[in-house]
Scaffold this motif. Structure first.
Motif, PDB file in Angstrom:
ATOM      1  N   CYS A   1      17.460 100.125  62.017  1.00  0.00           N
ATOM      2  CA  CYS A   1      17.291 100.520  60.612  1.00  0.00           C
ATOM      3  C   CYS A   1      17.418  99.325  59.654  1.00  0.00           C
ATOM      4  CB  CYS A   1      18.335 101.601  60.296  1.00  0.00           C
ATOM      5  SG  CYS A   1      18.365 102.132  58.602  1.00  0.00           S
ATOM      6  N   SER A   2      18.460  98.507  59.818  1.00  0.00           N
ATOM      7  CA  SER A   2      18.657  97.413  58.854  1.00  0.00           C
ATOM      8  C   SER A   2      17.617  96.312  59.042  1.00  0.00           C
ATOM      9  CB  SER A   2      20.066  96.842  58.954  1.00  0.00           C
ATOM     10  OG  SER A   2      20.334  96.379  60.258  1.00  0.00           O
ATOM     11  N   THR A   3      17.238  96.024  60.287  1.00  0.00           N
ATOM     12  CA  THR A   3      16.225  94.989  60.518  1.00  0.00           C
ATOM     13  C   THR A   3      14.883  95.450  59.958  1.00  0.00           C
ATOM     14  OG1 THR A   3      17.422  94.267  62.457  1.00  0.00           O
ATOM     15  CG2 THR A   3      15.128  93.579  62.314  1.00  0.00           C
ATOM     16  N   SER A   4      14.594  96.732  60.133  1.00  0.00           N
ATOM     17  CA  SER A   4      13.356  97.261  59.554  1.00  0.00           C
ATOM     18  C   SER A   4      13.415  97.176  58.032  1.00  0.00           C
ATOM     19  CB  SER A   4      13.142  98.718  59.972  1.00  0.00           C
ATOM     20  OG  SER A   4      13.082  98.797  61.368  1.00  0.00           O
ATOM     21  N   ALA A   5      14.623  97.368  57.472  1.00  0.00           N
ATOM     22  CA  ALA A   5      14.763  97.245  56.011  1.00  0.00           C
ATOM     23  C   ALA A   5      14.489  95.808  55.578  1.00  0.00           C
ATOM     24  CB  ALA A   5      16.165  97.678  55.576  1.00  0.00           C
ATOM     25  N   VAL A   6      15.053  94.835  56.325  1.00  0.00           N
ATOM     26  CA  VAL A   6      14.832  93.417  55.977  1.00  0.00           C
ATOM     27  C   VAL A   6      13.341  93.086  56.086  1.00  0.00           C
ATOM     28  CG1 VAL A   6      15.264  91.031  56.718  1.00  0.00           C
ATOM     29  CG2 VAL A   6      17.149  92.674  56.649  1.00  0.00           C
ATOM     30  N   ARG A   7      12.720  93.519  57.170  1.00  0.00           N
ATOM     31  CA  ARG A   7      11.288  93.237  57.342  1.00  0.00           C
ATOM     32  C   ARG A   7      10.464  93.943  56.254  1.00  0.00           C
ATOM     33  NH1 ARG A   7       8.480  91.619  62.158  1.00  0.00           N
ATOM     34  NH2 ARG A   7       9.846  90.730  63.730  1.00  0.00           N
ATOM     35  N   GLY A   8      10.809  95.205  55.991  1.00  0.00           N
ATOM     36  CA  GLY A   8      10.049  95.979  55.005  1.00  0.00           C
ATOM     37  C   GLY A   8      10.170  95.373  53.609  1.00  0.00           C
ATOM     38  N   VAL A   9      11.398  95.075  53.194  1.00  0.00           N
ATOM     39  CA  VAL A   9      11.600  94.484  51.863  1.00  0.00           C
ATOM     40  C   VAL A   9      11.024  93.071  51.839  1.00  0.00           C
ATOM     41  CG1 VAL A   9      13.373  93.719  50.232  1.00  0.00           C
ATOM     42  CG2 VAL A   9      13.579  95.950  51.317  1.00  0.00           C
ATOM     43  N   GLY A  10      11.254  92.316  52.934  1.00  0.00           N
ATOM     44  CA  GLY A  10      10.724  90.947  53.013  1.00  0.00           C
ATOM     45  C   GLY A  10       9.205  90.914  52.982  1.00  0.00           C
ATOM     46  N   SER A  11       8.569  91.994  53.429  1.00  0.00           N
ATOM     47  CA  SER A  11       7.102  92.006  53.468  1.00  0.00           C
ATOM     48  C   SER A  11       6.490  91.996  52.068  1.00  0.00           C
ATOM     49  CB  SER A  11       6.595  93.209  54.267  1.00  0.00           C
ATOM     50  OG  SER A  11       6.689  94.392  53.500  1.00  0.00           O
ATOM     51  N   SER A  12       7.332  92.250  51.040  1.00  0.00           N
ATOM     52  CA  SER A  12       6.825  92.139  49.662  1.00  0.00           C
ATOM     53  C   SER A  12       6.876  90.682  49.192  1.00  0.00           C
ATOM     54  CB  SER A  12       7.664  93.019  48.730  1.00  0.00           C
ATOM     55  OG  SER A  12       8.927  92.415  48.512  1.00  0.00           O
TER      56      SER A  12
ATOM     57  N   ALA B   1      22.597  96.781  52.875  1.00  0.00           N
ATOM     58  CA  ALA B   1      22.649  98.155  52.356  1.00  0.00           C
ATOM     59  C   ALA B   1      22.359  99.154  53.466  1.00  0.00           C
ATOM     60  CB  ALA B   1      21.639  98.311  51.213  1.00  0.00           C
ATOM     61  N   ALA B   2      21.362  98.853  54.297  1.00  0.00           N
ATOM     62  CA  ALA B   2      21.018  99.773  55.390  1.00  0.00           C
ATOM     63  C   ALA B   2      22.139  99.835  56.427  1.00  0.00           C
ATOM     64  CB  ALA B   2      19.707  99.328  56.048  1.00  0.00           C
ATOM     65  N   LEU B   3      22.752  98.692  56.670  1.00  0.00           N
ATOM     66  CA  LEU B   3      23.818  98.631  57.691  1.00  0.00           C
ATOM     67  C   LEU B   3      25.048  99.437  57.282  1.00  0.00           C
ATOM     68  CD1 LEU B   3      24.291  97.056  60.424  1.00  0.00           C
ATOM     69  CD2 LEU B   3      25.650  95.461  59.082  1.00  0.00           C
ATOM     70  N   TYR B   4      25.232  99.578  55.962  1.00  0.00           N
ATOM     71  CA  TYR B   4      26.405 100.252  55.401  1.00  0.00           C
ATOM     72  C   TYR B   4      26.509 101.721  55.861  1.00  0.00           C
ATOM     73  CZ  TYR B   4      29.499 101.302  51.302  1.00  0.00           C
ATOM     74  OH  TYR B   4      30.505 101.679  50.478  1.00  0.00           O
TER      75      TYR B   4
ATOM     76  N   HIS C   1      24.643 103.880  61.185  1.00  0.00           N
ATOM     77  CA  HIS C   1      24.245 102.536  61.657  1.00  0.00           C
ATOM     78  C   HIS C   1      25.522 101.706  61.770  1.00  0.00           C
ATOM     79  CE1 HIS C   1      21.806  99.129  62.435  1.00  0.00           C
ATOM     80  NE2 HIS C   1      21.254  98.912  61.252  1.00  0.00           N
ATOM     81  N   GLY C   2      25.614 100.620  60.989  1.00  0.00           N
ATOM     82  CA  GLY C   2      26.777  99.723  61.128  1.00  0.00           C
ATOM     83  C   GLY C   2      28.075 100.361  60.682  1.00  0.00           C
ATOM     84  N   GLY C   3      27.961 101.392  59.833  1.00  0.00           N
ATOM     85  CA  GLY C   3      29.172 102.054  59.359  1.00  0.00           C
ATOM     86  C   GLY C   3      29.851 102.883  60.441  1.00  0.00           C
ATOM     87  N   ALA C   4      29.233 102.948  61.641  1.00  0.00           N
ATOM     88  CA  ALA C   4      29.797 103.803  62.692  1.00  0.00           C
ATOM     89  C   ALA C   4      31.145 103.297  63.196  1.00  0.00           C
ATOM     90  CB  ALA C   4      28.806 103.919  63.853  1.00  0.00           C
ATOM     91  N   ASN C   5      31.351 101.958  63.219  1.00  0.00           N
ATOM     92  CA  ASN C   5      32.640 101.467  63.746  1.00  0.00           C
ATOM     93  C   ASN C   5      33.787 101.912  62.837  1.00  0.00           C
ATOM     94  OD1 ASN C   5      32.155  99.638  61.683  1.00  0.00           O
ATOM     95  ND2 ASN C   5      31.787  97.903  63.037  1.00  0.00           N
ATOM     96  N   GLU C   6      33.505 101.948  61.531  1.00  0.00           N
ATOM     97  CA  GLU C   6      34.498 102.450  60.573  1.00  0.00           C
ATOM     98  C   GLU C   6      34.708 103.954  60.814  1.00  0.00           C
ATOM     99  OE1 GLU C   6      33.529 101.457  56.508  1.00  0.00           O
ATOM    100  OE2 GLU C   6      34.858 102.994  55.711  1.00  0.00           O
ATOM    101  N   ALA C   7      33.597 104.669  61.031  1.00  0.00           N
ATOM    102  CA  ALA C   7      33.679 106.120  61.238  1.00  0.00           C
ATOM    103  C   ALA C   7      34.439 106.467  62.523  1.00  0.00           C
ATOM    104  CB  ALA C   7      32.265 106.711  61.275  1.00  0.00           C
ATOM    105  N   VAL C   8      34.313 105.613  63.556  1.00  0.00           N
ATOM    106  CA  VAL C   8      35.036 105.856  64.817  1.00  0.00           C
ATOM    107  C   VAL C   8      36.543 105.828  64.553  1.00  0.00           C
ATOM    108  CG1 VAL C   8      35.600 104.877  67.093  1.00  0.00           C
ATOM    109  CG2 VAL C   8      33.225 104.951  66.345  1.00  0.00           C
TER     110      VAL C   8
ATOM    111  N   PHE D   1      30.240  93.066  61.146  1.00  0.00           N
ATOM    112  CA  PHE D   1      28.932  93.324  61.779  1.00  0.00           C
ATOM    113  C   PHE D   1      27.843  92.577  60.990  1.00  0.00           C
ATOM    114  CE2 PHE D   1      26.464  97.258  63.655  1.00  0.00           C
ATOM    115  CZ  PHE D   1      25.393  96.450  63.991  1.00  0.00           C
ATOM    116  N   ALA D   2      27.916  92.667  59.673  1.00  0.00           N
ATOM    117  CA  ALA D   2      26.871  92.058  58.822  1.00  0.00           C
ATOM    118  C   ALA D   2      26.847  90.531  58.958  1.00  0.00           C
ATOM    119  CB  ALA D   2      27.087  92.456  57.358  1.00  0.00           C
ATOM    120  N   ILE D   3      28.021  89.914  59.089  1.00  0.00           N
ATOM    121  CA  ILE D   3      28.050  88.443  59.242  1.00  0.00           C
ATOM    122  C   ILE D   3      27.206  88.064  60.460  1.00  0.00           C
ATOM    123  CG2 ILE D   3      29.500  86.436  59.762  1.00  0.00           C
ATOM    124  CD1 ILE D   3      31.842  87.880  58.403  1.00  0.00           C
ATOM    125  N   ALA D   4      27.466  88.773  61.573  1.00  0.00           N
ATOM    126  CA  ALA D   4      26.749  88.461  62.813  1.00  0.00           C
ATOM    127  C   ALA D   4      25.269  88.789  62.693  1.00  0.00           C
ATOM    128  CB  ALA D   4      27.365  89.257  63.958  1.00  0.00           C
TER     129      ALA D   4
END
Ligand code: CMC
Length: 452
Positions: A236-247, A260-263, A267-274, A383-386
């Motif tokens: 999801c987040s990589t597709s967001a970067v590619r999609g937004v970057g494509s502009s 924003a997508a990772l949040y 997605h990335g927010g799952a480790n917090e949710a666990v 997660f986002a740093i990596a």
């Protein structure tokens, strides 16, 4: 002879031959299948892109059924065991492992771009003490764009390179400043004598000691977790970067979109949710009742299931071992016992087995981060740093791919047909166009004068 898909369109009786390459057909080939002369051609309908390849990529390979993950052909297990995170960041972008001189030069460049403009500090200080770290990270990374307007020249290799170096170097600094802000502690500046991971831990944890020395188990855990999270193909987040970057926006804005997508908790927010789920369960004895609740639909077993992996997530195996190593260093945690019990019961339960729901990478990462004393709300920032390394490699690959254009999916319109506007609401409204013929209203004249 190349592979072909033979298609009979029952609407028209026409026959079509569509080439198959790399196990795919081009969706644009379907346009030639017209039901009638004024039809725009057949669309493929694929909500959530369950079966649509949006790009050709040479970066990350996943076989979800076999539980395989490779970066540029190298198995994740070998990279996690022997590589450094910056080596992996180089590999993801350039496609090959660095030579010694390339590696030394890269580490030097990253190290000397870790400082951020002092205004970033003031900017972060504007957030409330309880602001979510991901909101702060997303905003601060988007704001970097305003500090480097030259980064808009995305087709200039020099500008692209310095933007990539800056993002890899500054995201950990911003992340650490966010940590210090929520803790009410003074910001700690980067220490150029430390490695990438050690420097990050120093900026997070250093107090009055003249030289910060991190626990080697923690440094190793951070390095391995960063490697495991570095890339994961078209999520999801990589597709967001590619999609937004494509502009063709600058990379800071595109990476902010990825953050924003990772949040999100799926997605990335799952480790917090666990961790929040484990807190809610509270005791190992309550695990069976919790699992029964999940099966009845009262929520999901967070950290379980994956869109692509339909057997064990290979990263989860590595993380589970890492969790044992960390807990050996800091002592066993009651939460680890709850997690192990959740995993034990779920892996034997037909509900989870029949749906191929296995632990994903996020099931154990939260426990490790908690053992390292990171606040739960900070996990996704790690997660986002990596992932910044993977996003940047994917962003550059997208820009240099001649087939890519601005991302613009189609839709199937299911709303009403044309109908006349018949509102009877009483409201203040701009003057209808039909009444505008007699002169310009004073306010418009004033606006025109002001904007000149
Ligand atoms: N707990 C209970 N049931 C689940 C779960 C779960 N964690 N995940 C999926 N299911 C069930 C779901 O209810 C559905 O059942 P049914 O067929 O009876 O309706 C079936 O499994 C298929 O689920 P889905 O939602 O269609 O699957 P998906 O591929 O769209 O979702 C997922 C993938 C990761 C969003 C989902 O498994 C999930 O929500 N997991 C929990 C959140 C999580 O751990 N996310 C981290 C993903 S890994 C890190 C990352 O990529 O960021």
């Amino acid at each position: 002879m190349s592979d072909l898909l033979e298609v009979n369109d029952s609407r028209t009786g026409k026959h079509y031959t569509i080439p198959i390459a790399d196990g795919a057909i081009r969706a644009s080939q379907l346009q030639q299948l017209q039901g009638s002369a004024d039809d725009h051609g057949l669309l493929s309908y694929d909500p959530a892109f369950m079966n649509t390849a949006s790009c050709r990529s040479a970066i990350t390979f996943i076989d979800g059924d076999k539980g395989i993950l490779r970066y540029r052909g190298y198995p994740i297990e070998q990279l996690a065991e022997r590589a450094s995170f910056l080596e992996v960041a180089w590999l993801l972008r350039h496609g090959e492992l660095p030579t010694q001189s390339q590696y030394d030069g890269f580490v030097h460049e990253i190290t000397y771009h870790t400082y951020v403009h002092e205004n970033i500090k003031k900017f972060l200080e504007g957030f409330r003490y309880d602001a979510h770290p991901m909101s702060m990270l997303c905003s601060a990374v988007a704001a970097l764009s305003s500090f480097y307007p030259e980064s808009k020249a995305i087709f200039d290799p020099v500008q692209r390179n310095i933007s990539i170096i800056r993002l890899l170097a500054k995201v950990p600094t911003i992340a650490a400043f966010i940590y210090r802000h929520i803790k009410g502690l003074p910001f700690v500046y980067p220490d150029n004598e430390l490695s990438y991971g050690e420097n990050f831990l120093s900026m997070v944890a250093r107090m009055s000691e003249p030289k910060y020395r991190s626990n080697p188990v923690f440094t190793r855990a951070i390095e391995v977790l960063f490697i495991l999270h570095a890339d994961h193909e078209q999520n999801c987040s990589t597709s967001a970067v590619r999609g937004v970057g494509s502009s063709h926006v600058d990379p800071y804005s595109a990476i902010a979109a990825g953050i924003a997508a990772l949040y999100g908790p799926l997605h990335g927010g799952a480790n917090e949710a666990v961790l929040r789920m484990i807190e809610e369960i509270g005791d190992k004895s309550r695990v069976p009742a919790f699992i029964e609740g999940v099966k009845k639909g009262s929520g999901r077993l967070m950290g379980f299931g994956h869109r692509v992996y339909k057997s064990y997530d290979p990263r989860a195996k590595i993380v589970k071992q890492l969790a044992y190593d960390v807990f050996q260093s800091v002592g066993v945690d009651r939460d680890l016992e709850i997690a192990l019990e959740l995993e034990r019961i779920a892996l034997q339960d037909d509900y989870f087995v029949s749906r191929k729901l296995y632990p994903n990478v996020d099931f154990y990462t939260g426990l490790i981060y908690r053992a390292m004393k990171f606040p739960t709300s900070f996990f996704t920032v790690l997660f986002a740093i990596a992932r910044t390394s993977g996003w940047l490699a994917q962003w550059e690959e997208m820009l240099l791919d001649k087939e890519q254009k601005i991302a613009r999916p189609r839709q199937i319109y299911v709303g009403p047909g044309e109908r006349p506007y018949t509102s009877t609401l009483k409201k203040r409204i701009v003057t209808p166009a039909s009444a505008l013929s007699s002169g310009t209203p004073t306010s418009s004249a004033a606006l025109a004068a002001a904007t000149g």
